[in-house]
Design a protein around this motif. Sequence first.
Motif, mmCIF file in Angstrom:
data_model
loop_
_atom_site.group_PDB
_atom_site.id
_atom_site.type_symbol
_atom_site.label_atom_id
_atom_site.label_comp_id
_atom_site.label_asym_id
_atom_site.label_seq_id
_atom_site.Cartn_x
_atom_site.Cartn_y
_atom_site.Cartn_z
ATOM 1 N N GLN A 79 0.810 -1.218 0.000
ATOM 2 C CA GLN A 79 0.000 0.000 0.000
ATOM 3 C C GLN A 79 0.846 1.273 0.000
ATOM 4 O O GLN A 79 0.306 2.376 -0.139
ATOM 5 C CB GLN A 79 -0.931 -0.013 1.205
ATOM 6 N N SER A 80 2.175 1.102 0.097
ATOM 7 C CA SER A 80 3.057 2.268 0.164
ATOM 8 C C SER A 80 3.346 2.880 -1.205
ATOM 9 O O SER A 80 3.889 3.990 -1.291
ATOM 10 C CB SER A 80 4.392 1.880 0.813
ATOM 11 N N GLY A 81 3.023 2.143 -2.275
ATOM 12 C CA GLY A 81 3.283 2.651 -3.616
ATOM 13 C C GLY A 81 4.645 2.301 -4.157
ATOM 14 O O GLY A 81 5.028 2.779 -5.232
ATOM 15 N N ARG A 82 5.398 1.450 -3.440
ATOM 16 C CA ARG A 82 6.695 1.007 -3.963
ATOM 17 C C ARG A 82 6.510 -0.214 -4.865
ATOM 18 O O ARG A 82 5.541 -0.952 -4.730
ATOM 19 C CB ARG A 82 7.633 0.682 -2.800
ATOM 20 N N PRO A 83 7.448 -0.465 -5.798
ATOM 21 C CA PRO A 83 7.298 -1.548 -6.774
ATOM 22 C C PRO A 83 7.214 -2.927 -6.111
ATOM 23 O O PRO A 83 8.041 -3.283 -5.258
ATOM 24 C CB PRO A 83 8.551 -1.427 -7.639
ATOM 25 N N PHE A 84 6.228 -3.709 -6.543
ATOM 26 C CA PHE A 84 5.989 -5.050 -6.011
ATOM 27 C C PHE A 84 5.675 -5.978 -7.177
ATOM 28 O O PHE A 84 4.927 -5.622 -8.094
ATOM 29 C CB PHE A 84 4.801 -5.032 -5.039
ATOM 30 N N LEU A 85 6.255 -7.186 -7.141
ATOM 31 C CA LEU A 85 5.963 -8.212 -8.139
ATOM 32 C C LEU A 85 5.681 -9.532 -7.424
ATOM 33 O O LEU A 85 6.564 -10.110 -6.794
ATOM 34 C CB LEU A 85 7.132 -8.393 -9.110
ATOM 35 N N GLY A 86 4.428 -9.992 -7.514
ATOM 36 C CA GLY A 86 4.061 -11.296 -6.976
ATOM 37 C C GLY A 86 4.036 -12.326 -8.096
ATOM 38 O O GLY A 86 3.640 -12.013 -9.225
ATOM 39 N N ILE A 87 4.462 -13.537 -7.789
ATOM 40 C CA ILE A 87 4.542 -14.590 -8.801
ATOM 41 C C ILE A 87 3.774 -15.818 -8.338
ATOM 42 O O ILE A 87 3.992 -16.317 -7.229
ATOM 43 C CB ILE A 87 6.007 -14.971 -9.090
ATOM 44 N N CYS A 88 2.847 -16.292 -9.171
ATOM 45 C CA CYS A 88 2.052 -17.512 -8.945
ATOM 46 C C CYS A 88 1.301 -17.419 -7.613
ATOM 47 O O CYS A 88 0.388 -16.620 -7.480
ATOM 48 C CB CYS A 88 2.938 -18.754 -9.028
ATOM 49 N N LEU A 89 1.681 -18.214 -6.628
ATOM 50 C CA LEU A 89 1.024 -18.114 -5.331
ATOM 51 C C LEU A 89 1.189 -16.714 -4.754
ATOM 52 O O LEU A 89 0.331 -16.225 -4.007
ATOM 53 C CB LEU A 89 1.601 -19.162 -4.378
ATOM 54 N N GLY A 90 2.282 -16.053 -5.115
ATOM 55 C CA GLY A 90 2.497 -14.671 -4.692
ATOM 56 C C GLY A 90 1.456 -13.719 -5.237
ATOM 57 O O GLY A 90 1.249 -12.635 -4.695
ATOM 58 N N MET A 91 0.788 -14.074 -6.344
ATOM 59 C CA MET A 91 -0.348 -13.307 -6.844
ATOM 60 C C MET A 91 -1.623 -13.733 -6.128
ATOM 61 O O MET A 91 -2.426 -12.894 -5.701
ATOM 62 C CB MET A 91 -0.530 -13.485 -8.346
ATOM 63 N N GLN A 92 -1.834 -15.035 -5.983
ATOM 64 C CA GLN A 92 -3.065 -15.525 -5.383
ATOM 65 C C GLN A 92 -3.264 -15.005 -3.961
ATOM 66 O O GLN A 92 -4.389 -14.699 -3.550
ATOM 67 C CB GLN A 92 -3.076 -17.046 -5.385
ATOM 68 N N LEU A 93 -2.181 -14.876 -3.210
ATOM 69 C CA LEU A 93 -2.288 -14.416 -1.819
ATOM 70 C C LEU A 93 -2.780 -12.972 -1.708
ATOM 71 O O LEU A 93 -3.243 -12.547 -0.645
ATOM 72 C CB LEU A 93 -0.936 -14.547 -1.118
ATOM 73 N N LEU A 94 -2.711 -12.218 -2.804
ATOM 74 C CA LEU A 94 -3.199 -10.842 -2.788
ATOM 75 C C LEU A 94 -4.726 -10.766 -2.732
ATOM 76 O O LEU A 94 -5.284 -9.738 -2.365
ATOM 77 C CB LEU A 94 -2.713 -10.088 -4.029
ATOM 78 N N PHE A 95 -5.402 -11.863 -3.086
ATOM 79 C CA PHE A 95 -6.867 -11.851 -3.119
ATOM 80 C C PHE A 95 -7.443 -12.041 -1.715
ATOM 81 O O PHE A 95 -6.719 -12.271 -0.746
ATOM 82 C CB PHE A 95 -7.367 -12.927 -4.085
#
Length: 516
Positions: A54-70
């Motif tokens: 939420q700070s606005g810094r660059p973030f890249l989630g991959i696979c499960l790293g994307m799913q956990l955002l939901f």
Amino acid sequence: MSPEEKSHCLITVSTAADILNAERLIFPGVGAFEQAMGVLSRKDFTEPLREYIQSGRPFLGICLGMQLLFEGSDENGGVEGLGIIPGRVTQFDTSLGLPVPHIGWNTLEQRRQARLLSQVGDRRVYFVHSFRATPSPENEDWVLATSHYGGDFISAVQKGEVNATQFHPEKSGAAGLDIIQSFLEPPREYIVPSANGKARGLAKRVIACLDVRANDAGDLVVTKGDQYDVRETDSEGREVRNLGAPVDLAGRYFIEGADEVTFLNITGFRDFPLGDLPMLEVLRRASEGVFVPLTVGGGIRGFTDADGRHHSALDVAAEYFRSGADKVSIGGDAVEAALEFLATGVKTGKTAIEQISWAYGAQAVVVSIDPRRVYVKDPADTARPTVHTARPGPAGERYCWWQCTVKGGREGRDIDAVELAKAVQELGAGEILLNCIDRDGRGDGFDLELVEAVSSAVTIPVIASSGAGAPQHFQEVFESTGAAAALAAGIFHRREVSIEAVKQHMSRSGIPTRTA
């Protein structure tokens, strides 16, 4: 450390402070949703991770790293996520007749332009997952790209500096490296995908397999399977047949367009798998330059060392994963586990399949099945399900079934290939590597009847193996069976057939194929 040096410093997160102090954060994920959220909670990473995103810094989630955002996932009976993106992660619908997990190279339907996917164009990327998020009005402003597999699912998201992909860019070859580079540095131009591009959807995979063992000098070399004679007579005596160095061959196959590379360790260090330092080093070195999935088999089992200390199959698999493997292949131990499960109907949770699947997800577990044909004159002559074969037996028998073997085909077990495939799927396997002892090395094509019998009996992907000798054999297995992938070894090692020739033939035949 100077500010310039600090800006180029890459560290692995070990504390909450590492997250909060990061300038860029990459969050790769492998495994199951529940275990991942549990780790975040135990390490007190959950709130710092939300704060960073939420700070606005660059973030890249991959696979499960994307799913956990939901908001949550239906995996493991229902687990809450980080709640950054509206929606839940649900399992693919197996009733549609598509193999699950969704494994392989799929296309991206880019919904809008964004930096992350600016260099991808029409190229395919690599997926391996059983659960997916779906687009909805609530998350529409997050969705960057979708892919199709029995319906549209979210394959990439982006909002502000938050980026994430369901696919694995680090395993997506040149396209994936371009994605990572685009995350790290602004691209100079945007490559617009063609509206009339190549066939969309999941491609059929071509896998290069390397049977690896130690030669007489102690070096690991690529040779043939241990159910065969791997020695040949030369002017200096009998030596292990050497078809090349495993790391070099793996690198060659990556460049030539292999969709995956499989190492089968036929030495296996069966008495002490965690002492298999040469094979672990092969994986480490290969993963430095091979950006497609790597599978390793041989010695993936629990054992007790010389000091009386027990190491679980999960311990062994974890070491291979840390060394660069993406999937592990289990052979003989899977047969014994299936026999016990079929006899008792009880899942103990102690088998290698169950342990590894629980921790890393079904997609990380491949079961290698080594069956051989058993011919009968009449179906009534056996209690096993039979098929009416187009390839009669030595005495003209027109029916057969496939008996599973262990120890490189030297010993049979009282279980048929279809029965074994169903059992290991129930135990948690995510993929089947289907060999055929009768066809290996003959070069006259895959056993299409075997591949169809197994692929039609399970809902997980099946890799056809044994018998490939020409590009048309790949076409035949994909057109005549439900195989998701096809594997070959010797014909690639000896340059009798190239991976490029196979893929060109598949493409001309209308079979969806990944090109580099």
